[in-house]
Scaffold this motif. Structure first.
Motif, mmCIF file in Angstrom:
data_model
loop_
_atom_site.group_PDB
_atom_site.id
_atom_site.type_symbol
_atom_site.label_atom_id
_atom_site.label_comp_id
_atom_site.label_asym_id
_atom_site.label_seq_id
_atom_site.Cartn_x
_atom_site.Cartn_y
_atom_site.Cartn_z
ATOM 1 N N ILE A 168 0.835 -1.197 0.000
ATOM 2 C CA ILE A 168 0.000 0.000 0.000
ATOM 3 C C ILE A 168 0.874 1.253 0.000
ATOM 4 C CG2 ILE A 168 -1.658 1.351 1.341
ATOM 5 C CD1 ILE A 168 -2.905 -1.039 -0.035
ATOM 6 N N LEU A 169 1.928 1.237 0.831
ATOM 7 C CA LEU A 169 2.842 2.378 0.887
ATOM 8 C C LEU A 169 3.466 2.640 -0.481
ATOM 9 C CD1 LEU A 169 4.734 1.750 4.275
ATOM 10 C CD2 LEU A 169 2.739 3.209 3.857
ATOM 11 N N ARG A 170 3.852 1.574 -1.164
ATOM 12 C CA ARG A 170 4.450 1.715 -2.496
ATOM 13 C C ARG A 170 3.436 2.273 -3.488
ATOM 14 N NH1 ARG A 170 9.157 2.538 -3.568
ATOM 15 N NH2 ARG A 170 8.160 4.270 -4.617
ATOM 16 N N SER A 171 2.208 1.793 -3.414
ATOM 17 C CA SER A 171 1.167 2.232 -4.332
ATOM 18 C C SER A 171 0.851 3.711 -4.143
ATOM 19 C CB SER A 171 -0.097 1.392 -4.104
ATOM 20 O OG SER A 171 -1.151 1.843 -4.935
ATOM 21 N N VAL A 172 0.725 4.137 -2.891
ATOM 22 C CA VAL A 172 0.443 5.544 -2.594
ATOM 23 C C VAL A 172 1.568 6.432 -3.112
ATOM 24 C CG1 VAL A 172 0.235 7.240 -0.724
ATOM 25 C CG2 VAL A 172 -1.029 5.082 -0.604
ATOM 26 N N THR A 173 2.804 6.035 -2.832
ATOM 27 C CA THR A 173 3.961 6.828 -3.244
ATOM 28 C C THR A 173 4.046 6.927 -4.765
ATOM 29 O OG1 THR A 173 5.157 6.076 -1.276
ATOM 30 C CG2 THR A 173 6.463 7.076 -3.029
ATOM 31 N N ASP A 174 3.840 5.818 -5.449
ATOM 32 C CA ASP A 174 3.921 5.819 -6.912
ATOM 33 C C ASP A 174 2.830 6.699 -7.531
ATOM 34 O OD1 ASP A 174 6.092 4.167 -6.842
ATOM 35 O OD2 ASP A 174 4.997 2.335 -7.341
ATOM 36 N N GLU A 175 1.651 6.703 -6.921
ATOM 37 C CA GLU A 175 0.569 7.546 -7.443
ATOM 38 C C GLU A 175 0.926 9.027 -7.318
ATOM 39 O OE1 GLU A 175 -4.190 8.459 -6.670
ATOM 40 O OE2 GLU A 175 -3.346 6.534 -6.043
ATOM 41 N N VAL A 176 1.515 9.383 -6.196
ATOM 42 C CA VAL A 176 1.918 10.778 -5.994
ATOM 43 C C VAL A 176 3.026 11.156 -6.978
ATOM 44 C CG1 VAL A 176 2.952 12.420 -4.377
ATOM 45 C CG2 VAL A 176 1.236 10.781 -3.570
ATOM 46 N N MET A 177 4.012 10.276 -7.155
ATOM 47 C CA MET A 177 5.125 10.567 -8.052
ATOM 48 C C MET A 177 4.642 10.708 -9.498
ATOM 49 S SD MET A 177 7.502 10.892 -5.933
ATOM 50 C CE MET A 177 8.776 11.280 -7.126
ATOM 51 N N TYR A 178 3.633 9.944 -9.862
ATOM 52 C CA TYR A 178 3.084 10.050 -11.213
ATOM 53 C C TYR A 178 2.471 11.432 -11.438
ATOM 54 C CZ TYR A 178 0.194 9.131 -15.329
ATOM 55 O OH TYR A 178 -0.391 9.189 -16.574
ATOM 56 N N GLU A 179 1.764 11.930 -10.425
ATOM 57 C CA GLU A 179 1.159 13.261 -10.535
ATOM 58 C C GLU A 179 2.230 14.350 -10.593
ATOM 59 O OE1 GLU A 179 -2.018 13.917 -11.070
ATOM 60 O OE2 GLU A 179 -2.395 11.758 -11.105
ATOM 61 N N ILE A 180 3.293 14.183 -9.815
ATOM 62 C CA ILE A 180 4.400 15.147 -9.851
ATOM 63 C C ILE A 180 5.050 15.143 -11.233
ATOM 64 C CG2 ILE A 180 6.691 15.703 -8.939
ATOM 65 C CD1 ILE A 180 5.761 14.624 -6.229
ATOM 66 N N MET A 181 5.216 13.964 -11.811
ATOM 67 C CA MET A 181 5.813 13.841 -13.144
ATOM 68 C C MET A 181 4.969 14.575 -14.184
ATOM 69 S SD MET A 181 6.517 10.393 -15.409
ATOM 70 C CE MET A 181 4.748 10.177 -15.684
ATOM 71 N N LYS A 182 3.646 14.432 -14.100
ATOM 72 C CA LYS A 182 2.767 15.113 -15.053
ATOM 73 C C LYS A 182 2.863 16.633 -14.902
ATOM 74 C CE LYS A 182 -1.231 13.169 -14.201
ATOM 75 N NZ LYS A 182 -2.681 12.855 -14.364
ATOM 76 N N LEU A 183 2.983 17.095 -13.674
ATOM 77 C CA LEU A 183 3.066 18.534 -13.429
ATOM 78 C C LEU A 183 4.404 19.115 -13.863
ATOM 79 C CD1 LEU A 183 1.503 18.665 -9.841
ATOM 80 C CD2 LEU A 183 0.478 19.633 -11.901
ATOM 81 N N SER A 184 5.482 18.371 -13.612
ATOM 82 C CA SER A 184 6.838 18.895 -13.847
ATOM 83 C C SER A 184 7.322 18.694 -15.274
ATOM 84 C CB SER A 184 7.824 18.245 -12.887
ATOM 85 O OG SER A 184 8.005 16.865 -13.193
ATOM 86 N N GLY A 185 6.812 17.645 -15.936
ATOM 87 C CA GLY A 185 7.311 17.312 -17.265
ATOM 88 C C GLY A 185 8.679 16.668 -17.247
ATOM 89 N N GLN A 186 9.140 16.261 -16.069
ATOM 90 C CA GLN A 186 10.463 15.643 -15.957
ATOM 91 C C GLN A 186 10.458 14.212 -16.491
ATOM 92 O OE1 GLN A 186 10.451 16.746 -11.604
ATOM 93 N NE2 GLN A 186 12.669 16.700 -11.933
ATOM 94 N N GLU A 187 11.616 13.774 -16.963
ATOM 95 C CA GLU A 187 11.798 12.368 -17.293
ATOM 96 C C GLU A 187 11.835 11.581 -15.996
ATOM 97 O OE1 GLU A 187 15.236 9.362 -19.072
ATOM 98 O OE2 GLU A 187 15.416 11.534 -19.386
ATOM 99 N N TYR A 188 11.097 10.472 -15.949
ATOM 100 C CA TYR A 188 11.046 9.669 -14.723
ATOM 101 C C TYR A 188 12.053 8.518 -14.811
ATOM 102 C CZ TYR A 188 9.345 6.633 -11.009
ATOM 103 O OH TYR A 188 9.271 5.827 -9.891
ATOM 104 N N VAL A 189 12.774 8.296 -13.719
ATOM 105 C CA VAL A 189 13.751 7.213 -13.635
ATOM 106 C C VAL A 189 13.360 6.326 -12.457
ATOM 107 C CG1 VAL A 189 16.184 6.610 -13.475
ATOM 108 C CG2 VAL A 189 15.510 8.811 -14.458
ATOM 109 N N ASP A 190 13.154 5.043 -12.717
ATOM 110 C CA ASP A 190 12.629 4.147 -11.681
ATOM 111 C C ASP A 190 13.726 3.559 -10.792
ATOM 112 O OD1 ASP A 190 10.613 2.906 -10.263
ATOM 113 O OD2 ASP A 190 10.583 1.131 -11.542
#
Length: 255
Positions: free
Chosen positions: A188-210
């Motif tokens: 659950i912790l991983r899922s919550v964090t990944d959802e937030v990071m996805y929204e940050i990525m959409k806002l920032s336009g940054q390339e995401y590195v896993d």
């Protein structure tokens, strides 16, 4: 001090802001942001009417001398909360506890899910411990935030900032109440964090590195060391070749 520093920053750098209406006028909320520069913790509070409390390492508050006292006063004035981060897991627990206390007072708590500044401007995998646990323990909404171009204002290692206009995009609040009380479930912790990071990525336009930013920093440091070692080795080989050629030339001329 918060208003004097914030006013000075706004006047000097004129940061642009989108989505400021997503910040609640009252009540607790978590501002989860990407992290490009040391100045992120100053620009975000500067554009908001409400106080934002971030976690800062305790050394900023305990350094000796006049400079140390001025530094401590500055960080307290801009809403930084001292936490001793030298104790590994214990340090993480202290940060989580501090975040929960801020939210229980009905205030805004700022956090960088990546855990450290991006080494190259890209967005890295969020650490699930702090952000998700604080959100699920308090039920506070998580507001994704993207800092734009702050790394150009004050690149790592630079003391004097450049007069570049940074930006801030604030997303819509994310509600994780459906997971409240499940902060002990790592999936659950991983899922919550990944959802937030996805929204940050959409806002920032940054390339995401896993991968985690800390791992990326180690890779970059290792690559720099390897490149330096190769450079020295090549210089040594060239020096030996030059010496050998010089010796051969003198032998052929009878010198």
């Amino acid at each position: 001090m918060k208003f004097s520093i914030g006013g000075s920053l706004k006047l000097a750098f004129r940061p642009w802001v989108e989505g400021i209406e997503n910040i609640p006028a009252e009540g607790p909320a978590i501002l989860a942001s990407n992290h490009l520069s040391f100045s992120d913790s100053f620009f975000l509070p500067a554009v908001l009417d409400r106080k934002v409390t971030f976690i800062a390492k305790a050394e900023y508050f305990t350094s000796p001398g006049v400079k140390g006292k001025l530094t401590a006063a500055f960080f307290k004035g801009v809403g930084q909360l001292p936490v001793d981060r030298s104790g590994g897991r214990g340090a993480g627990e202290a940060a989580i506890k501090s975040g929960i206390e801020v939210l229980e007072r009905g205030e805004l708590f700022g956090i960088y899910p990546e855990g450290t500044r991006s080494p190259d401007g890209r967005l890295y995998r969020g650490k699930p411990g702090g952000l998700a646990r604080v959100a699920l323990a308090t039920g506070a909404p998580v507001i994704p935030v993207a800092m734009i171009d702050t790394e150009k204002v004050q690149p790592p290692g630079k003391v004097v900032p450049k007069m570049i206009r940074p930006g801030i995009r604030i997303g819509k609040p994310l509600d994780f109440a459906r997971y409240q009380g499940m902060e002990g479930d790592r999936f659950i912790l991983r899922s919550v964090t990944d959802e937030v990071m996805y929204e940050i990525m959409k806002l920032s336009g940054q390339e995401y590195v896993d991968i985690y930013a800390t791992a990326a920093k180690r890779q970059i440091a290792d690559q720099a060391k390897a490149a330096e070692a190769k450079k020295k080795a090549e210089a040594g080989t060239a020096g030996k070749a030059g010496a050998a050629a010089d010796t051969t030339g003198r032998a052929e001329t009878g010198a």
